[in-house]
Design a protein around this motif. Structure first.
Motif, short mmCIF file in Angstrom:
data_model
loop_
_atom_site.label_atom_id
_atom_site.label_comp_id
_atom_site.label_asym_id
_atom_site.label_seq_id
_atom_site.Cartn_x
_atom_site.Cartn_y
_atom_site.Cartn_z
N CYS A 28 0.82 -1.21 0.00
CA CYS A 28 0.00 0.00 0.00
C CYS A 28 0.86 1.26 0.00
O CYS A 28 0.47 2.28 -0.59
CB CYS A 28 -0.97 -0.01 1.18
N ALA A 29 2.03 1.22 0.63
CA ALA A 29 2.92 2.37 0.58
C ALA A 29 3.47 2.55 -0.82
O ALA A 29 3.62 3.67 -1.33
CB ALA A 29 4.06 2.21 1.58
N ASN A 30 3.78 1.43 -1.48
CA ASN A 30 4.23 1.48 -2.86
C ASN A 30 3.16 2.09 -3.75
O ASN A 30 3.43 2.91 -4.63
CB ASN A 30 4.59 0.07 -3.32
N TYR A 31 1.91 1.69 -3.50
CA TYR A 31 0.78 2.28 -4.23
C TYR A 31 0.72 3.80 -3.97
O TYR A 31 0.48 4.59 -4.89
CB TYR A 31 -0.53 1.63 -3.81
N ALA A 32 0.93 4.20 -2.71
CA ALA A 32 0.87 5.62 -2.37
C ALA A 32 1.95 6.40 -3.11
O ALA A 32 1.69 7.50 -3.63
CB ALA A 32 1.03 5.80 -0.86
N TYR A 33 3.17 5.86 -3.19
CA TYR A 33 4.24 6.55 -3.91
C TYR A 33 3.86 6.76 -5.38
O TYR A 33 4.06 7.84 -5.94
CB TYR A 33 5.54 5.75 -3.82
N HIS A 34 3.33 5.72 -6.01
CA HIS A 34 2.95 5.85 -7.41
C HIS A 34 1.79 6.82 -7.58
O HIS A 34 1.75 7.59 -8.56
CB HIS A 34 2.59 4.47 -7.99
N SER A 35 0.85 6.81 -6.67
CA SER A 35 -0.29 7.72 -6.76
C SER A 35 0.16 9.17 -6.58
O SER A 35 -0.31 10.07 -7.27
CB SER A 35 -1.34 7.37 -5.70
N ILE A 36 1.09 9.39 -5.65
CA ILE A 36 1.63 10.73 -5.46
C ILE A 36 2.35 11.19 -6.71
O ILE A 36 2.20 12.34 -7.15
CB ILE A 36 2.56 10.75 -4.23
N ALA A 37 3.15 10.30 -7.29
CA ALA A 37 3.88 10.66 -8.51
C ALA A 37 2.91 11.00 -9.64
O ALA A 37 3.12 11.98 -10.37
CB ALA A 37 4.80 9.52 -8.93
N ASP A 38 1.86 10.23 -9.81
CA ASP A 38 0.89 10.52 -10.85
C ASP A 38 0.18 11.84 -10.61
O ASP A 38 -0.10 12.60 -11.53
CB ASP A 38 -0.14 9.38 -10.95
N PHE A 39 -0.12 12.12 -9.34
CA PHE A 39 -0.76 13.39 -9.01
C PHE A 39 0.15 14.56 -9.35
O PHE A 39 -0.28 15.57 -9.94
CB PHE A 39 -1.11 13.42 -7.52
N VAL A 40 1.44 14.46 -8.98
CA VAL A 40 2.39 15.54 -9.25
C VAL A 40 2.50 15.78 -10.75
O VAL A 40 2.46 16.93 -11.23
CB VAL A 40 3.77 15.21 -8.65
N LYS A 41 2.62 14.70 -11.52
CA LYS A 41 2.74 14.87 -12.96
C LYS A 41 1.47 15.44 -13.58
O LYS A 41 1.53 16.25 -14.51
CB LYS A 41 3.10 13.51 -13.60
N HIS A 42 0.33 15.04 -13.04
CA HIS A 42 -0.94 15.52 -13.60
C HIS A 42 -1.11 17.02 -13.38
O HIS A 42 -1.43 17.77 -14.32
CB HIS A 42 -2.10 14.76 -12.97
N VAL A 43 -0.90 17.49 -12.14
CA VAL A 43 -1.17 18.90 -11.85
C VAL A 43 -0.11 19.83 -12.43
O VAL A 43 -0.39 21.01 -12.67
CB VAL A 43 -1.31 19.14 -10.33
N THR A 44 1.09 19.33 -12.67
CA THR A 44 2.13 20.18 -13.26
C THR A 44 2.10 20.18 -14.78
O THR A 44 2.63 21.10 -15.40
CB THR A 44 3.53 19.76 -12.78
N ASP A 45 1.50 19.16 -15.38
CA ASP A 45 1.45 19.06 -16.84
C ASP A 45 0.15 19.57 -17.43
O ASP A 45 0.08 19.84 -18.63
CB ASP A 45 1.66 17.61 -17.29
N SER A 46 -0.90 19.71 -16.62
CA SER A 46 -2.21 20.10 -17.14
C SER A 46 -2.37 21.61 -17.11
O SER A 46 -1.79 22.31 -16.27
CB SER A 46 -3.32 19.46 -16.30
N SER A 47 -3.17 22.10 -18.03
CA SER A 47 -3.48 23.53 -18.08
C SER A 47 -4.48 23.88 -16.98
O SER A 47 -5.16 22.99 -16.44
CB SER A 47 -4.08 23.89 -19.43
N PRO A 48 -4.59 25.16 -16.60
CA PRO A 48 -5.58 25.54 -15.58
C PRO A 48 -6.99 25.11 -15.94
O PRO A 48 -7.78 24.73 -15.07
CB PRO A 48 -5.44 27.06 -15.52
N GLU A 49 -7.32 25.18 -17.23
CA GLU A 49 -8.66 24.77 -17.67
C GLU A 49 -8.87 23.29 -17.46
O GLU A 49 -9.94 22.85 -17.01
CB GLU A 49 -8.87 25.14 -19.13
N GLU A 50 -7.84 22.50 -17.76
CA GLU A 50 -7.95 21.06 -17.57
C GLU A 50 -8.06 20.70 -16.08
O GLU A 50 -8.82 19.81 -15.70
CB GLU A 50 -6.73 20.36 -18.18
N LEU A 51 -7.30 21.42 -15.25
CA LEU A 51 -7.35 21.15 -13.83
C LEU A 51 -8.68 21.55 -13.22
O LEU A 51 -9.16 20.92 -12.27
CB LEU A 51 -6.22 21.89 -13.11
N GLU A 52 -9.30 22.57 -13.77
CA GLU A 52 -10.62 22.96 -13.28
C GLU A 52 -11.63 21.87 -13.57
O GLU A 52 -12.52 21.60 -12.75
CB GLU A 52 -11.05 24.26 -13.95
N GLU A 53 -11.47 21.21 -14.69
CA GLU A 53 -12.40 20.14 -15.06
C GLU A 53 -12.01 18.82 -14.42
O GLU A 53 -12.86 18.08 -13.93
CB GLU A 53 -12.40 19.98 -16.59
#
Length: 864
Positions: free
Chosen positions: A541-566
């Motif tokens: 579950c900690a391994n899952y958490a690390y991957h989920s955190i990484a995906d979250f970081v990549k998503h919010v830094t790569d998406s435009s404000p409009e995409e993040l709003e949606e």
């Protein structure tokens, strides 16, 4: 015995053997032959061992002095060879900008009455803040710019190489606000940097009790401003806020959240997102899990106690009056205020005057809690101070809490008060209220515990923040406050703040009107997990958490404000495996190994009428995440999930079934009787155990005070002149001015233009009693005083005196001093150096890698 590698090994070795024996015994008895859906995290021998090792180490820390725990956990440990780590000093320019921002946030009244002044918390020993850039070496490539060769140091070159990685994880470590460092968390941070294909910046903020609130908050804010707006001469280019994600665990999570609210309030750029891992956001411990989860967490049962020393506790011999029944009717005695901002017309120097102010005779006896409530505005038919009092059935405090006389409201609609520290809410309304007479937390004074920047769960508004990914363990003592925090941010209308918070803070009342857009929140509660589950990097579950955190970081830094709003969070697909670039080392190969099936994260889930998720018809791409509560528009959703020990995700139960969400607003941020007694019972044991040590502490403090007075007198004799001195003697030696416009230099030191204040500039300040800047009775305070007199003086010093020969000789024989170099500063600020090649932190890192490899082999063999 101090906290050291040897003492830790001696303390932990029996724990390892006992855990192995008990684990095997349970297994032989058949208690671990359960079906898979009932499996427990402690079924994993590696987690069982690691859990008990960490718990034993933290308990060992409470049996030693605060100084020794700080020194051990802030010992510099070299990074592994595959990591690029560059230490940096966050300059005074950024620190001063952060200080100005805080001063403006508080306003002139609060900065004086709540904080104790604007100078003392800006005093520091180092020439700036301590930080580190961290990245994976294999993700860096040479710039091949021949023209730059020879112009930069290796540190500057490495930092410039890192700039190819545009994502930045801004990490704030945990440790109860008084221990821990970059060194205790570097291994985790390196893993995050690798998995996000980016770089990390970690801040080693100053620690309490030497540097209490708001010192750590200033350092975190300064580090962030240093990233987005580096002063001239910085090695890195400005980092766009949209490419930065905050991350912090425990105390670090609380600091991240407090910093986010500061950025919002002051109109500063907000980061792309924030990851809060078991954030400590309620210093009053007002939620049920603080009592319920003691045996399933790594936090010591009585909290963070310590062996008495010159540093802590402030009152080592006050063993009989730490908690007492209220001796006078409110308001309480000076230094134990029940309101954050003292009223100008309130008598505060005499107990009899206090009684007169309350409309009582000088000989009146203290009244029971229920009677006090009635005296100060409660309805006659109500004895519980926290019962619904309006026609709508909403929760609101009725009657003033104990200690609220003399603090009249400016709002006619708010005629009630809740008890504030140091007053305690009693279970029995007929009992005489208790009152704290000892500081209970190292981070802040009792009176400050309910301040929204100390306990961010009490912010009047948690709206208009960046997307938050919040993680908690179901077995940790902070579970309920984390769950409540997440729901307050996402559903402000359903979880309002208590009225006393709004009344006590002018900015809180203003924020309630200014910020009304719910914050987007993804909450995950992990089964069986303790505090900061990411420490145990080798479990599924900690391994899952690390991957989920990484995906979250990549998503919010790569998406435009409009995409993040949606879509503020990654899609419903499973966390990605492709988190590395190029080949990996064997250790990292096993590190990245994760269970092939982490659960049906995307599968057939829909929302029922209660807002909870249920299995049903499939969702099209871009539909609701599992556990989502839909509150109207797609961009206003909250994701509520539970995760089992294998990383399988399921919806969280409806809000009405979550205990933490049933508390009334008036019950939150109040010191209650049970948690107080829990701390007090442990403190009594420590008082008895260290009775002789406590008496010796007072003598040591007296010796330090004598040394401090001698140091100041000798410095005056040698030519020390301070700003505002009226007896300046023209014959005193004057320092030579350098060609630089920023400092006045002497042979051994400098008067630094950006260093605003020193320990000798606090005559009109009222800092907390633990603050190193205003103390003269500890070795740490002497080191700070000597450095600011002879080596790195603030601009308020007009001269830099020469050390007397006799003092230089004494310093040569003092292992903690030096006649030629600045003395080493407190371990709460400056990293220490180990004389051993093998340090306990390195041992822990090696054990983690071993556990990871063993777990990976079991997964590969299909035995787990």
């Amino acid at each position: 015995m101090t906290v050291s590698t040897l003492s830790a090994a001696a303390n932990i070795t029996p724990v390892v053997i006992r855990t192995l024996y008990l684990h095997s015994k349970r297994k032989r008895k058949g208690k671990k032959t359960r079906s898979e859906d009932k499996a427990h995290a402690l079924d994993n021998i590696f987690f069982d061992e690691a859990f008990n090792i960490v718990k034993a180490f933290i308990l060992l820390g409470t049996k030693n002095t605060v100084e020794s725990l700080q020194a051990f956990t802030n010992t510099h440990v070299p990074a592994p060879p595959w990591a690029a780590v560059v230490p940096v000093l966050i300059p005074f320019a950024s620190c001063n900008t952060a200080a100005d921002t805080l001063i403006k946030w508080f306003g002139p009244e609060d900065i004086k009455h709540v904080v104790g002044g604007e100078r003392w918390w800006q005093v520091r020993g180092l020439d700036g803040g301590d930080g580190e850039w961290i990245a994976e070496k294999e993700q860096l490539t040479d710039t091949n710019d021949k023209s730059e060769e020879g112009k930069h140091s290796w540190q500057e070159k490495t930092i410039k190489k890192m700039e190819q990685l545009d994502r930045v994880l801004f990490y704030v470590h945990g440790g109860g606000y008084f221990w821990g460092s970059i060194n205790t968390h570097r291994y985790q941070i390196i893993r995050y940097a690798r998995m996000i294909n980016g770089r990390a910046f970690a801040v080693n903020y100053r620690k309490a009790p030497q540097y209490p609130w708001p010192c750590p908050l200033q350092d975190v804010l300064a580090a962030y401003l240093y990233l987005i707006d580096p002063p001239p001469g910085s090695a890195h280019r400005p980092v766009p806020a949209s490419k930065i994600v905050f991350a912090g665990d425990s105390a670090g999570g609380g600091l991240c959240l407090a910093t986010l609210t500061l950025l919002r309030d002051m109109g500063l750029p907000m980061p792309a997102g924030a990851v809060l891992i078991s954030p400590w956001v309620d210093m009053t411990h007002s939620f049920p899990s603080i009592m319920q989860n003691t045996h399933t967490d790594i936090i010591p049962p009585h909290g963070f106690l310590a062996k008495p020393s010159t540093l802590w506790p402030m009152d080592p011999t006050n063993t009989t009056a730490r908690v007492v029944p209220t001796t006078t009717n409110p308001p309480p005695k000076p230094g134990h205020a029940d309101v954050l901002v003292p009223q100008a017309d309130r008598p505060r120097d005499d107990a009899d005057l206090d009684g007169a102010a309350a409309g009582l005779g000088a000989t009146d006896k203290p009244k029971p809690q229920a009677e006090m409530m009635k005296m100060y505005g409660a309805k006659d038919d109500v004895s519980d101070p926290f019962q619904p009092s309006d026609d709508k059935g909403e929760s609101s405090p009725i009657g003033r809490g104990p200690g609220q006389v003399g603090a009249e409201s400016n709002d006619d609609n708010l005629e009630t008060r809740e008890p504030k520290p140091s007053k305690v809410l009693m279970k029995d309304p007929n009992a005489i209220p208790l009152e704290l007479r000892s500081q209970i937390h190292l981070y802040a004074t009792n009176e400050q515990l309910s301040h929204p920047l100390v306990s961010p769960v009490l912010q009047s508004s948690l709206c208009n923040l960046c997307p938050l990914y919040i993680i908690a363990g179901d077995g940790e003592v902070l579970r309920d406050e984390v769950i409540y925090l997440a729901h307050r941010a996402a559903h402000p209308d359903q979880f309002p703040v208590r009225e006393g918070v709004i009344r006590d803070g002018w900015r809180q009342k203003e924020n309630l009107q200014r910020f009304t857009t719910p914050t987007k929140v993804h909450l995950q509660v992990f089964d069986d997990m303790c505090h900061v589950l990411t420490v145990f990097t080798f479990i599924d579950c900690a391994n899952y958490a690390y991957h989920s955190i990484a995906d979250f970081v990549k998503h919010v830094t790569d998406s435009s404000p409009e995409e993040l709003e949606e879509n503020p969070f990654p899609g419903p697909s499973k966390p990605s495996r492709s988190n590395t670039v190029g080949k990996t080392h064997p250790e990292k190969e096993s590190q990245g190994c994760r269970k092939a099936d982490t659960g049906d994260v995307a599968g057939d889930i829909t929302a029922d009428e209660s807002g909870n998720m249920r299995r049903g018809s499939p969702i099209a791409n871009g539909g609701l995440h599992p556990g989502t509560i839909e509150t109207g528009k797609r961009g206003q959703e909250m994701i509520r999930e539970r995760v089992d020990i294998y990383g399988n995700v399921r919806p969280m139960e409806p809000m009405q079934d979550v205990q933490a969400l049933q508390l009334k607003p008036s019950e939150i941020g109040i010191i209650k009787e049970d948690p107080l007694n829990k701390w007090l019972s442990g403190q009594k044991q420590w008082d008895k155990r260290f009775k002789k040590t406590s008496r010796k502490v007072l003598g040591k403090r007296l010796k330090c005070e004598t040394k401090a007075k001698t140091m100041i007198d000798n410095a005056r004799d040698q030519g020390l002149v301070l700003e505002g001195d009226k007896d300046t003697i023209n014959t005193r030696p004057k320092p030579e001015r350098s060609s630089s416009t920023t400092s006045v230099r002497t042979i051994r030191g400098a008067i630094q233009a950006d260093r605003r204040w020193g320990p000798l500039d606090l005559a009109e300040e009222n800092p907390p009693s633990t603050a190193i800047a205003n103390r003269r009775d500890t070795a740490d305070a002497l080191s700070l005083l000597k450095k600011t007199i002879y080596h790195s003086a603030p601009v308020t010093h007009k001269t830099l005196p020469t050390l007397k020969t006799s003092d230089a000789i004494k310093a040569a024989f003092d292992p903690n001093d030096d006649p030629f170099r600045p003395p080493r500063q407190s371990a709460s600020e400056q990293q220490t150096r180990s004389f051993m090649n093998l340090h306990g932190l390195s041992v822990w890192e090696s054990l983690i890698r071993l556990f990871i490899r063993k777990s990976a082999v079991k997964v590969a063999n299909g035995t787990r």
